[in-house]
Design an enzyme around this catalytic site. Structure first.
Site, PDB file in Angstrom:
ATOM      1  N   GLU A   1       2.565   5.179  -4.155  1.00  0.00           N
ATOM      2  CA  GLU A   1       2.670   5.957  -5.016  1.00  0.00           C
ATOM      3  C   GLU A   1       3.943   6.760  -5.333  1.00  0.00           C
ATOM      4  OE1 GLU A   1      -0.835   4.814  -3.940  1.00  0.00           O
ATOM      5  OE2 GLU A   1       0.065   5.924  -2.785  1.00  0.00           O
TER       6      GLU A   1
ATOM      7  N   ASP B   1       0.740  -1.293  -0.099  1.00  0.00           N
ATOM      8  CA  ASP B   1      -0.119  -0.073  -0.037  1.00  0.00           C
ATOM      9  C   ASP B   1       0.908   1.190  -0.052  1.00  0.00           C
ATOM     10  OD1 ASP B   1      -2.317   1.617   0.113  1.00  0.00           O
ATOM     11  OD2 ASP B   1      -2.527   1.193   2.326  1.00  0.00           O
TER      12      ASP B   1
END
Length: 928
Positions: free
Chosen positions: A515, A512
């Site tokens: 980005e 997770d």
């Protein structure tokens, strides 16, 4: 018995707007000038031009627009064909600014048919561009030289470009434009190299020499797929732009965004820059996928992939037209000619790589939440699921299992029993998956946290421009960020996982925040001045800055600067994680990643992020999973029942029904909200959820075979209806239903308070999955009964689905007898297949350790043919054959020539039970 109601209202169809090519073809030699793109498009454009000029003349007579008289060349450009010359946001574009770029300025377009979003500042037809100075043949295609004689308006304009064209296959064209004199950053992605020039391409390629442009046609139809003369090519160091006309308005792909499956071309802009934000319309989301698929008139399809990882935006306009803008790298295009949409996606994956074969257990039901609070509470949920005999394959934990939110730790008090929980899961043939973040806590006393100490010692973190670790802030507080572009980081990541696995033997990993997400903008010190963090042009990213909620674009990584690598961060982490799992467990890896990039399917699946417990979020999950099917990431799903907010019982029941048909099915929610696992609801809702999960588990052999086909040749698993019915224009905008493979139609309820659902049923015979009753559709909307406990599933004529008696885990299911569902076509034929192996070993297909069977029906004879056999097949039996659409009651049934008992129902379903046939043995069954 199911009831179907034919609707009297017409089927909603997308407005067909098949635009013919508007540019004249180049001369036969290819040399000379191309007629301006806006000339020669027929009476429609002529009428628009006449109307525009008339309005202009009237305005001139009556005082008209303020300021200087507009050049006629500007007025000749129809609104829909105005390509934006001043795309900067947060700038009030004045006539002076616009004309300083040499562009046309019309502040208020003619009132008739005026549309919001029409650019005020746009390119005139004679705006300077590049000239094709030379073009020479090569072994694989052509090489050319492009020269710009007048500089464009962005700094460090590159005056001489190299054009490389390779006719790689009959259905794949590769066009690359880069600096002719200096090397530039290119995406470090392994792509196939063509060894010879395509011999019979189904496309033809022409060029305009001055201005330079590409004209690509489909040979069979003459359809112009690309015409890049519609706007000038701009190639500066940090601003690259190329535009094209499109042959239709039916455009898909270009992720990751929330919205309908079919994009609007009404002046919309799609930004590609990985960003941590809850899925919201118009925002750039977690991943970047610069690939689109377009449906042409008549049902042909093509796709375009721009292999570029820099910040990017794609502007769509109703011409129809499209503009690519990126702020680095090169223009490296692959064009895939299909000609059908399934083939386009297969051809795309031939370039980026086919997805990995998941372990069988990955296709079971997964359960998670942030906020279990302890391993004992997690364990109680698992036990409750078992007590109600609700299928579950994997239990997950979110970040609350960690000690101070630090990777590779678990809370010694609240999660002290975590190792015992995992041991118990394994005893019950279940799996354990936990979350990991790439941000490594940087504030622990030296010597107390090995992951940071060792990463620092080896120099494995992102660095500032000053060569020090860039420090941001994520869940554990101040953090450094692992540099997965460095191969040494992969070894460090492996060692960390090995140490943790020795304590908690996890089975899969959930990566997770990759980005990468940062609670600060840039770093604790902000970002330095300069053109990496403040480029001359910033695409329309959320937050208006490349560093918004992520690290500085100027951060240094092993392979390049973060400016170039940002969109690759999740891909590189997934690659490291999958590799580590293989080395630790020696089995197929299971990885789910939030951030993704082309080729991600080779290493991980994806979930659609932090959605909400709302009905619209449930709907948006369908175009989300279908888009990722286009992107070559078939193992995809959304958080069932929604992540944030609290789900009502009705919403969660309907969402569990839909989610049971996500290729990746996980129920997950946030802390401090109502629990939403199936055990917490009323008996009626709990039973409905259990029943639909049992239906999913019965279909695991079929689903597993679909994944095999995805792994082998790039087939989609969850599939838009238009993939199977590309010539049915009614399917082109459908995204409230979907198919598994080519033959199982899923029609979920997506709104509250209803007991029926309206869905489109394409032309042909479809059978109710549960009963075998048929509906013969002419291609129409049908109203179907849908009480709260029911999900509508239909089997397409001509299909054979391998199913299995469901158990409460995938392993338990694997040992049960198979039931083959045969859905006869009107001509009484059917076909299906089954891929079977041990469900977890590496490279079973490549090593030949698998069984593959083909099922066929013709002339009232069912045959099972074993094309390849392995030992696993001897452990499974075929118990039942259910044949839908047997129009006449049989007098007898013969199994391998021996008479066999059977049942036949009035809805034309023939069932033969207690077959007891080994999967490894072929057989035939005939009915007379």
């Amino acid at each position: 018995m199911k009831s179907y109601q034919k609707l009297t209202t017409p089927v909603p169809q997308p407005a067909a707007c098949w635009v013919e090519e508007e540019g004249a073809a180049p001369t036969p030699t290819g040399r000379g000038k191309l007629a301006p793109w806006w000339v020669g498009s027929g009476l429609l454009v002529a009428a628009v031009l006449l109307s525009t000029v008339t309005v202009w003349l009237l305005r001139q007579v009556s005082g008209g627009w303020p300021g200087p008289t507009l050049p006629p060349k500007c007025l000749l450009v129809p609104e829909s064909h105005r390509f934006d010359c001043y795309p900067e946001r947060h700038v009030v574009v004045t006539q002076e600014l616009c004309e300083s770029r040499g562009c046309c300025f019309i502040e208020s377009p003619p009132p008739a048919g005026a549309k919001r979003g029409v650019p005020w500042c746009f390119y005139p037809p004679d705006f300077p561009s590049y000239t094709l100075e030379s073009l020479n043949q090569t072994a694989l295609g052509m090489v050319g030289l492009l020269v710009r004689r007048e500089k464009a308006y962005y700094p460090r304009d590159i005056e001489t470009l190299r054009l490389d064209v390779e006719f790689e296959t009959d259905t794949r064209l590769h066009i690359k434009i880069t600096d002719a004199a200096n090397p530039r950053y290119e995406v470090p992605l392994e792509v196939p190299r063509a060894m010879k020039r395509a011999e019979n391409p189904i496309y033809s390629l022409d060029f305009s020499w001055d201005p330079f442009g590409v004209l690509l046609r489909r040979r069979a139809t003459g359809t112009v797929l690309l015409n890049t003369t519609v706007a000038p090519l701009i190639f500066a160091d940090q601003f690259l732009q190329i535009a094209t006309s499109l042959p239709s308005r039916f455009l898909y792909g270009l992720g990751e965004h929330r919205g309908t499956l079919l994009h609007s071309l009404d002046w919309s802009t799609l930004t590609l820059w990985a960003r941590d934000v809850s899925p919201t319309e118009s925002f750039n989301l977690y991943g970047a996928h610069p690939f689109y698929l377009l449906m042409e008139e008549g049902g042909d399809a093509h796709g375009v992939f721009l292999l570029n990882s820099n910040a990017m935006e794609v502007a769509l306009q109703p011409a129809p037209g499209l503009t690519w803008r990126t702020i680095g790298g090169v223009l490296d295009f692959y064009i895939f000619l299909g000609p059908d949409p399934n083939m386009v996606v297969q051809q795309y994956q031939q370039v980026i790589g086919f997805p990995a074969m998941p372990p069988f257990w990955a296709l079971g039901f997964h359960l998670c939440r942030w906020g279990y609070g302890s391993s004992n509470e997690t364990w109680q949920t698992v036990r409750a699921m078992r007590n109600y005999q609700i299928p579950q394959d994997a239990q997950w934990n979110d970040i609350d299992y960690m000690d101070g939110y630090r990777d590779f730790t678990f809370d010694p008090q609240k999660f002290a029993s975590l190792p015992s929980l995992v041991e118990d899961l394994h005893k019950h043939r279940q799996r354990y998956v936990m979350i990991l973040d790439p941000g490594i806590s940087s504030t622990n006393p030296h010597g107390s946290y090995w992951p940071f100490d060792e990463g620092l010692r080896r120099g494995l973190f992102l660095n500032t421009t000053q060569g020090q670790p860039l420090i941001g802030q994520v869940w554990p507080g101040f953090t450094a960020f692992a540099d997965f572009s460095n191969p040494d980081t992969h070894q460090w990541w492996l060692e960390n996982l090995q140490r943790f696995h020795a304590r908690v033997p996890f089975d899969g990993l959930w990566i997770d925040m990759n980005e990468p997400s940062n609670f600060m903008d840039g770093s604790e010190d902000g970002c330095p001045p300069g053109e990496l963090d403040s480029p001359p042009y910033t695409p329309a990213v959320l937050g208006d800055s490349l560093s918004a909620k992520t690290v500085c674009a100027s951060a240094k990584q092993k392979a390049s600067v973060h400016y170039n690598l940002h969109n690759l961060y999740g891909l590189m982490e997934a690659k490291a994680t999958a590799s580590a799992l293989i080395q630790i467990r020696g089995k197929r890896p299971f990885v789910i990643s939030r951030s993704t990039f082309p080729s991600q399917g080779r290493y991980s699946g994806h979930w659609l992020g932090d959605n909400r417990s709302q009905w619209k979020d449930m709907y948006y999950s369908i175009p989300g999973l279908l888009s990722f099917s286009l992107f070559g990431i078939p193992l995809v799903g959304a958080d069932i029942c929604g992540f944030s907010d609290s789900a009502s019982e009705e919403l969660c029941t309907r969402w569990m029904q839909l989610g049971a048909f996500y290729p990746f099915a996980r129920n997950h929610n946030t802390q401090n909200k109502k629990a939403q696992d199936p055990t917490v609801f009323s008996p009626a809702a709990r039973t409905a959820m259990k029943d639909v999960l049992l239906t999913r588990y019965s279909l695991l052999p079929f689903l597993y075979t679909l994944f095999h086909r995805a792994h082998l040749q790039g087939d989609t698993v969850a599939r838009p209806l238009f993939f199977e019915f590309p010539r049915d224009v009614a399917t082109l905008g459908l995204d409230r239903q979907f198919l598994w493979g080519r033959s199982l139609l899923v029609t979920p309820v997506l709104e509250p308070g209803v007991d029926s659902v309206t869905g489109y049923v394409p032309r042909g015979v479809w059978y109710d999955f549960y009963t075998g009753s048929s509906v013969n559709s002419s291609g129409e909307m049908l109203k179907m009964s849908a009480p709260l406990e029911h999900l509508n599933l239909h089997v397409r004529e001509g299909a054979i689905l391998p199913t299995q008696k469901p158990g409460t885990t995938s392993e338990a299911t694997r040992g049960n007898p198979l039931r083959l569902i045969v859905a006869l076509s009107l001509s009484a034929t059917a076909w299906g297949d089954l891929f079977w192996d041990d469900g977890e070993s590496l490279d079973t297909f490549e090593r030949g350790s698998y069984s593959y069977l083909v099922f066929n029906v013709t002339q009232n004879i069912f045959t099972s043919t074993v094309l390849h056999a392995s030992t696993e097949a001897t452990e499974v039996t075929i118990g039942t054959l259910s044949i839908f659409g047997v129009r006449e009651p049989p007098s007898k049934v013969l199994l391998n020539g021996q008479e066999k008992p059977f049942s036949y129902l009035g809805n034309q379903v023939l069932t033969v039970s207690d077959l007891g046939l080994s999967l490894s043995q072929g057989f035939s069954l005939r009915w007379l």
